[in-house]
Design an enzyme around this catalytic site. Structure first.
Site, PDB file in Angstrom:
ATOM      1  N   ASP A 102       0.675  -1.073   0.232  1.00 11.48           N
ATOM      2  CA  ASP A 102       0.066   0.277   0.120  1.00 11.48           C
ATOM      3  C   ASP A 102       0.885   1.111  -0.106  1.00 11.48           C
ATOM      4  OD1 ASP A 102      -2.059  -1.581  -0.059  1.00 11.48           O
ATOM      5  OD2 ASP A 102      -2.513  -1.256   1.603  1.00 11.48           O
TER       6      ASP A 102
ATOM      7  N   ARG B 277      -3.282  -0.905  -9.733  1.00 13.17           N
ATOM      8  CA  ARG B 277      -2.698   0.671  -9.447  1.00 13.17           C
ATOM      9  C   ARG B 277      -1.377   0.495 -10.116  1.00 13.17           C
ATOM     10  NH1 ARG B 277      -3.975  -0.277  -3.080  1.00 13.17           N
ATOM     11  NH2 ARG B 277      -6.288  -0.058  -3.129  1.00 13.17           N
TER      12      ARG B 277
ATOM     13  N   LYS C 141     -14.196   6.056   1.664  1.00 13.60           N
ATOM     14  CA  LYS C 141     -13.835   4.716   2.059  1.00 13.60           C
ATOM     15  C   LYS C 141     -13.317   4.556   3.103  1.00 13.60           C
ATOM     16  CE  LYS C 141     -12.473   0.856   0.091  1.00 13.60           C
ATOM     17  NZ  LYS C 141     -12.304  -0.627  -0.701  1.00 13.60           N
TER      18      LYS C 141
ATOM     19  N   ARG D  30      -6.570   4.991  -2.524  1.00 13.69           N
ATOM     20  CA  ARG D  30      -5.500   5.070  -2.539  1.00 13.69           C
ATOM     21  C   ARG D  30      -4.941   6.118  -3.494  1.00 13.69           C
ATOM     22  NH1 ARG D  30      -3.752   2.941   2.964  1.00 13.69           N
ATOM     23  NH2 ARG D  30      -4.711   0.727   2.454  1.00 13.69           N
TER      24      ARG D  30
END
Length: 159
Positions: free
Chosen positions: A40, A71, A143, A112
């Site tokens: 992350d 991502r 979120k 993110r």
């Protein structure tokens, strides 16, 4: 070690038990960071890479393709919009920082992605305290961090 993340970087040729990073002592050679054990975090470093002014190789990313968005693809898309040179592989991103340019970025509905690139938006690109980075759907941060855009000196205008 490396000045960027001294606790993660070791001189070239040495590896941490987790294989976190290896860094070359030459300024022109890239920093290599493996994000397998902390995936992350890679988006924030990728987003801030234009400010580092040194090539980066971010590895151990394959499993980030199946999160709220792909991502790796999201980071590549937005970095290219910002004028950055990069190469995408199935498990890594190679980044060569280039001059930043203003851009409207795609969050891909991923909190993110939005927060990582919003962090770059706090950088005062023109030295005039004006926004230069725009996000298409900043509300996707609800979120995980509903008040994110009310924290700190973010210089961006969500669109």
């Amino acid at each position: 070690g490396c000045p960027l993340f001294p606790s993660l970087c070791l001189p070239e040729g040495l590896q941490s038990p987790q294989g976190a990073a290896r860094c070359s002592p030459r300024p022109s050679s890239p920093w290599v960071l493996n994000f397998r054990d902390f995936p992350d975090s890679f988006l924030t470093l990728a987003a801030l890479s234009p400010l580092i002014r040194r090539p980066l190789i971010l590895e151990g990313l394959a499993h980030t393709r199946t999160k709220e968005s792909d991502r790796i693809a999201a980071a590549a898309h937005n970095l290219e919009a910002l004028g950055q040179r990069l190469k995408v592989n199935s498990d890594s991103l190679r980044l060569w920082p280039s001059p930043l340019r203003p851009a409207s970025l795609n969050c891909f509905g991923d909190h993110r992605v939005a927060m990582a690139f919003a962090t770059l938006g706090a950088y005062d690109l023109y030295g005039n305290q004006q926004p230069w980075l725009y996000l298409d759907t900043p509300e996707c941060c609800q979120k995980s961090f509903p008040g994110f855009f009310h924290q700190g000196p973010l210089r961006l205008t969500p669109r």
